[in-house]
Every structure is written in structure tokens, then in C-alpha cells.
Design an enzyme around this catalytic site. Structure first.
Site, PDB file in Angstrom:
ATOM      1  N   LEU A  22      69.657  26.046  25.773  1.00  0.00           N
ATOM      2  CA  LEU A  22      68.527  25.699  24.506  1.00  0.00           C
ATOM      3  C   LEU A  22      68.990  26.942  23.662  1.00  0.00           C
ATOM      4  O   LEU A  22      68.270  27.662  24.280  1.00  0.00           O
ATOM      5  CB  LEU A  22      67.623  25.201  25.042  1.00  0.00           C
ATOM      6  CG  LEU A  22      66.971  23.723  25.720  1.00  0.00           C
ATOM      7  CD1 LEU A  22      65.624  22.868  25.831  1.00  0.00           C
ATOM      8  CD2 LEU A  22      67.927  22.777  24.766  1.00  0.00           C
ATOM      9  N   ASP A  23      68.989  27.259  22.519  1.00  0.00           N
ATOM     10  CA  ASP A  23      69.187  27.763  21.700  1.00  0.00           C
ATOM     11  C   ASP A  23      67.302  28.187  21.893  1.00  0.00           C
ATOM     12  O   ASP A  23      66.656  27.749  22.299  1.00  0.00           O
ATOM     13  CB  ASP A  23      68.341  26.794  19.984  1.00  0.00           C
ATOM     14  CG  ASP A  23      70.270  26.650  19.659  1.00  0.00           C
ATOM     15  OD1 ASP A  23      71.202  27.039  19.878  1.00  0.00           O
ATOM     16  OD2 ASP A  23      70.003  25.499  18.526  1.00  0.00           O
ATOM     17  N   ARG A  24      67.117  29.790  21.784  1.00  0.00           N
ATOM     18  CA  ARG A  24      66.192  30.842  21.185  1.00  0.00           C
ATOM     19  C   ARG A  24      65.006  29.660  20.290  1.00  0.00           C
ATOM     20  O   ARG A  24      64.101  29.256  21.300  1.00  0.00           O
ATOM     21  CB  ARG A  24      66.969  31.733  21.032  1.00  0.00           C
ATOM     22  CG  ARG A  24      64.770  33.130  20.629  1.00  0.00           C
ATOM     23  CD  ARG A  24      65.193  33.966  19.431  1.00  0.00           C
ATOM     24  NE  ARG A  24      65.950  34.923  20.671  1.00  0.00           N
ATOM     25  CZ  ARG A  24      66.257  36.257  21.262  1.00  0.00           C
ATOM     26  NH1 ARG A  24      64.808  36.372  21.365  1.00  0.00           N
ATOM     27  NH2 ARG A  24      67.341  36.947  21.342  1.00  0.00           N
ATOM     28  N   THR A  62      64.519  26.594  19.829  1.00  0.00           N
ATOM     29  CA  THR A  62      64.511  25.204  20.257  1.00  0.00           C
ATOM     30  C   THR A  62      63.334  25.374  21.778  1.00  0.00           C
ATOM     31  O   THR A  62      63.869  26.416  22.477  1.00  0.00           O
ATOM     32  CB  THR A  62      65.488  24.087  20.720  1.00  0.00           C
ATOM     33  OG1 THR A  62      66.144  24.328  19.540  1.00  0.00           O
ATOM     34  CG2 THR A  62      65.067  23.379  20.974  1.00  0.00           C
ATOM     35  N   HIS A  91      74.349  24.133  18.170  1.00  0.00           N
ATOM     36  CA  HIS A  91      73.343  24.468  16.616  1.00  0.00           C
ATOM     37  C   HIS A  91      73.615  22.660  16.559  1.00  0.00           C
ATOM     38  O   HIS A  91      73.585  22.217  14.786  1.00  0.00           O
ATOM     39  CB  HIS A  91      73.804  25.010  15.825  1.00  0.00           C
ATOM     40  CG  HIS A  91      73.269  26.628  15.560  1.00  0.00           C
ATOM     41  ND1 HIS A  91      73.598  27.627  14.704  1.00  0.00           N
ATOM     42  CD2 HIS A  91      72.967  27.275  17.491  1.00  0.00           C
ATOM     43  CE1 HIS A  91      73.127  28.709  15.850  1.00  0.00           C
ATOM     44  NE2 HIS A  91      72.425  28.363  16.986  1.00  0.00           N
TER      45      HIS A  91
END
Length: 250
Positions: free
Chosen positions: A59-61, A63, A158
Site C-alpha cells: 500500500l502507498d505510504r 494510504t 498509484h
């Protein structure tokens, strides 16, 4: 993050898999410049096994929400195949700046890297990798904010952020693809709300739901969210014969 804090974020546990509630603003693994990451603290989640669990996906930082870990190599290989083959259902909640014209739809927009100097920043690219996202409006706020359920049918970097921005409704707090300031603005309003994993052949798929993070509650309420008990289970579709695991705060 203390071991106790890490354990408190556990949403689901069995012999093969853990699901934790990732906090926003925390990288899942250490980047090229070092720094603290979530996996630095996975040792607190061994629960008697000789090795710490490991990431089954990313997961993105910025999110928050459901993050799947494999408890050992065999489990990681099995989970990796499920993710690769698109057999794991993921539903994200987002608050966006904008008002979609329809109530639901699908975005099919290939993505490629912006350029080598921007790391993992992405852009629409007809020659890029296929990227498809289903979306549904769950609520509309006063003004132009909207509460969406997003289901990525592909797993590009993304993807949800770029797709929402290209539709004209960027995610609140997105300082890369939206209009949020790089510093001092709202936290990204993107939450991995629910994940369904068909981990066992002779059992129902496992569905895990992550509670709404504090930073999203105000704007969600403005869009009609009335709390966890009412909102639980709002997704694009209900997984068939799924075992639901919820750890929802009041």
C-alpha cells in the site's frame, strides 16, 4: 511504533495469513533513503513462529487500511499467486474533490511512469500497462466533495489516485495528482476498506474490514457516512459466501 501498538492493529489472523490496519503516513517497507517502515515492526506479529511475517502486497505510504501479510514462505507464495491472478477482491473508500456525473462506472486508462527522475509517479499513457478501476458513489457532500467506493481490477502503482484525478475528481489530500499542498494539507483520504481472500479451497473466502481512520471521519460524515455499524459492508458488490471479519471502532 511499539510492539503493543503493532499488535493492536491486527484485524485477522490464522495459520497462513495476517491482515493489519495500516496507518496513513507510514511506508510499508524501507525506501532507498532508509527511514522507519512498518515492516521493521513485524517481529511483534510472529505469534510463536520462528520468523516474522512478510508483505504479501503493498500500500502507498499515505494510504491506510487492510494490509495482507504472509506468515511463512509457503503462505507468501500462495498469496502471491492469488494477487497476481486477480483473485483477491479489494475495495477502497475515498473522499474526492468533485462530483461524478453518474452514480457508478468503470475507468479504463493505461498508466506509465511519468519519468525516471520522479520515482514511482505515474501518468496516463496509451502505451502503458492496462489499468481498470470500478467506482461507485456512496454519498455526496455539500459543495463538490463525494464519497466513493473504488475497486481496482488491476494493481498499478498509484492507479486509484491517477484515475480519480484524470476523471476530474482528485482524492482529497493528494499532493501529487491533486491540488493539495505538499506540506500542511490534509492527509490523503484513501482507505483500503475491505479485502476478500479465497485462501482455502474448501472454505468460504475471508473478508476483512478495516475501521475508518480518524482523519477521514469528518469529510465522510459530510458526505452522509453515519458511522461504522451502518456503513459496514458498503462495497461495489458483496463477495459470495465470504466469512466476514470486522474490527470496527464505534
Amino acid at each position: 511504533m511499539t510492539p503493543e501498538e503493532m499488535v493492536s492493529r491486527l484485524l485477522y489472523r490464522d495459520g497462513l495469513m495476517l491482515v493489519i490496519d495500516k496507518p496513513a503516513g507510514f511506508a510499508v517497507h524501507r525506501g532507498p533513503n532508509g527511514g522507519e517502515s512498518l515492516e521493521d515492526h513485524f517481529g511483534a506479529l510472529r505469534f510463536g513462529l520462528p520468523r516474522a511475517p512478510a508483505l504479501a502486497h503493498r500500500l502507498d505510504r499515505d494510504t491506510s487500511g487492510c494490509l495482507v501479510l504472509g506468515r511463512h514462505r509457503k503462505a507468501l507464495a500462495q498469496l502471491g499467486k492469488l494477487f497476481k491472478n486477480g483473485l483477491i477482491d479489494k475495495t477502497y473508500w475515498a473522499v474526492v474533490d468533485g462530483a461524478p456525473d453518474a452514480e457508478a462506472g468503470e475507468i479504463a486508462l493505461p498508466l506509465g511512469r511519468l519519468d525516471v527522475t520522479r520515482g514511482w509517479w505515474m501518468k496516463p499513457d496509451p502505451k502503458g500497462q492496462p489499468a481498470v478501476t470500478k467506482w461507485k458513489v456512496l454519498g455526496r457532500g455539500f459543495g463538490k466533495s463525494s464519497w466513493l467506493a473504488l475497486e481496482p481490477l488491476t494493481g498499478r502503482t498509484h492507479q486509484l489516485r491517477v484515475h480519480c484525478a484524470e476523471m476530474g475528481w482528485p482524492i482529497v489530500g493528494d499532493a501529487i495528482y491533486g491540488s493539495a499542498p505538499r506540506h500542511g494539507g490534509p492527509i490523503l483520504h484513501l482507505h483500503a476498506r475491505e479485502i476478500t481472500v479465497p485462501l482455502y479451497e474448501n472454505r468460504a473466502p475471508i473478508t476483512v474490514t478495516a475501521p475508518v481512520p480518524e482523519h477521514m471521519r469528518e469529510r465522510l460524515a459530510q458526505c452522509g457516512w453515519q458511522g461504522e455499524e451502518i456503513a459496514s459492508g458498503l462495497a461495489l458488490h458483496a463477495p459470495r459466501n465470504a466469512t466476514a471479519i470486522n474490527k470496527l471502532s464505534p
